[in-house]
Design a protein around this motif. Structure first.
Motif, PDB file in Angstrom:
ATOM      1  N   ARG A  23       9.491 -35.545 -20.492  1.00 39.04           N
ATOM      2  CA  ARG A  23      10.210 -34.791 -21.219  1.00 39.04           C
ATOM      3  C   ARG A  23       8.869 -34.089 -22.315  1.00 39.04           C
ATOM      4  O   ARG A  23       8.044 -35.026 -22.291  1.00 39.04           O
ATOM      5  N   LYS A  24       8.719 -32.829 -22.573  1.00 36.01           N
ATOM      6  CA  LYS A  24       7.788 -32.411 -23.389  1.00 36.01           C
ATOM      7  C   LYS A  24       7.682 -33.139 -24.578  1.00 36.01           C
ATOM      8  O   LYS A  24       6.394 -33.359 -24.847  1.00 36.01           O
ATOM      9  N   GLU A  25       8.557 -33.542 -25.232  1.00 43.23           N
ATOM     10  CA  GLU A  25       8.521 -34.006 -26.749  1.00 43.23           C
ATOM     11  C   GLU A  25       8.060 -35.550 -26.203  1.00 43.23           C
ATOM     12  O   GLU A  25       7.060 -36.139 -27.327  1.00 43.23           O
ATOM     13  N   ASP A  26       7.924 -36.118 -25.243  1.00 48.76           N
ATOM     14  CA  ASP A  26       7.439 -37.245 -25.049  1.00 48.76           C
ATOM     15  C   ASP A  26       6.152 -37.237 -24.477  1.00 48.76           C
ATOM     16  O   ASP A  26       5.251 -37.919 -24.829  1.00 48.76           O
ATOM     17  N   TYR A  27       5.806 -36.115 -23.422  1.00 50.58           N
ATOM     18  CA  TYR A  27       4.445 -36.055 -23.170  1.00 50.58           C
ATOM     19  C   TYR A  27       3.484 -35.922 -24.326  1.00 50.58           C
ATOM     20  O   TYR A  27       2.290 -36.337 -24.369  1.00 50.58           O
ATOM     21  N   GLU A  28       4.018 -35.143 -25.636  1.00 49.18           N
ATOM     22  CA  GLU A  28       2.926 -34.793 -26.512  1.00 49.18           C
ATOM     23  C   GLU A  28       2.631 -35.956 -27.141  1.00 49.18           C
ATOM     24  O   GLU A  28       1.908 -35.852 -28.130  1.00 49.18           O
ATOM     25  N   GLN A  29       3.355 -36.905 -27.194  1.00 45.38           N
ATOM     26  CA  GLN A  29       2.999 -38.011 -27.977  1.00 45.38           C
ATOM     27  C   GLN A  29       2.042 -38.978 -27.236  1.00 45.38           C
ATOM     28  O   GLN A  29       1.653 -40.038 -27.928  1.00 45.38           O
ATOM     29  N   THR A  37       3.808 -31.230 -17.804  1.00 44.64           N
ATOM     30  CA  THR A  37       3.940 -32.524 -18.521  1.00 44.64           C
ATOM     31  C   THR A  37       3.843 -33.597 -17.485  1.00 44.64           C
ATOM     32  O   THR A  37       4.620 -34.689 -17.493  1.00 44.64           O
ATOM     33  N   LYS A  51       7.016 -47.234 -28.784  1.00 43.97           N
ATOM     34  CA  LYS A  51       7.720 -45.702 -28.879  1.00 43.97           C
ATOM     35  C   LYS A  51       8.303 -45.331 -27.626  1.00 43.97           C
ATOM     36  O   LYS A  51       9.096 -44.265 -27.789  1.00 43.97           O
ATOM     37  N   TRP A  82      12.884 -43.560 -23.103  1.00 45.60           N
ATOM     38  CA  TRP A  82      12.077 -42.365 -22.385  1.00 45.60           C
ATOM     39  C   TRP A  82      12.663 -42.241 -21.041  1.00 45.60           C
ATOM     40  O   TRP A  82      13.106 -43.225 -20.371  1.00 45.60           O
TER      41      TRP A  82
END
Ligand code: FES
Length: 150
Positions: free
Chosen positions: A94-100, A121, A133, A137
């Protein structure tokens, strides 16, 4: 010199519950498998049929290890056993996970270019280390697989 040092110490490393692998550039990859005391979290794989599979993930292991340790049936997944030479461990985040996550290095990007169904992603499961974190996911396994080794 470095080769001799590593080769000489492989038996010692092996006794420390490590996994020693040789990647496509004949560099040794030493993965610490001494995670018995590690905390676990839950992650999910969406398999090639679209089914969601829950997996216990030990902190410090790779997502490839998580799939193997949980007997997740993902046909063709992880064919090179984490030596970064096949791209079959391709996962879509997911984009929000990838960015972390820290950005993939050049070697992973080169292999990702050969993966089936590459997305913005995409990552390789053998290159992602499980951290706290990542609890909850979801990792999507592409509908098909491409083995870069031909
Ligand atoms: S398992 Fe082959 S590149 Fe990840």
């Amino acid at each position: 010199m470095v080769f001799n040092l590593i080769a000489k110490n492989i038996p010692k490393l092996a006794t420390l519950n490590t996994r020693v692998l040789l990647n496509k550039n004949t560099q040794f990859l030493i993965q610490n498998r001494n995670v018995a005391m590690s905390k676990t979290i839950n992650v999910f794989f969406i398999d090639r049929n679209g089914d969601k599979q829950k997996a216990k993930a030990k902190i410090g292991t790779s997502l490839l290890d998580v799939a193997i340790d949980n007997n997740i049936d993902l046909e063709g997944f992880g064919a090179c056993e984490g030596t970064l030479s096949c791209s079959t461990c391709h996962l879509i985040l997911r984009k929000e996970d990838y960015e972390q996550l820290k950005a993939p290095n050049d070697e992973e990007n080169d292999m990702l270019d050969l993966a089936f169904g590459l997305t913005p992603t995409s990552r390789l499961g053998c290159q992602i280390t499980v951290t706290d974190k990542m609890d909850g996911w979801v990792f999507v396994v592409p509908k098909d697989v491409s083995d870069a080794r031909g």
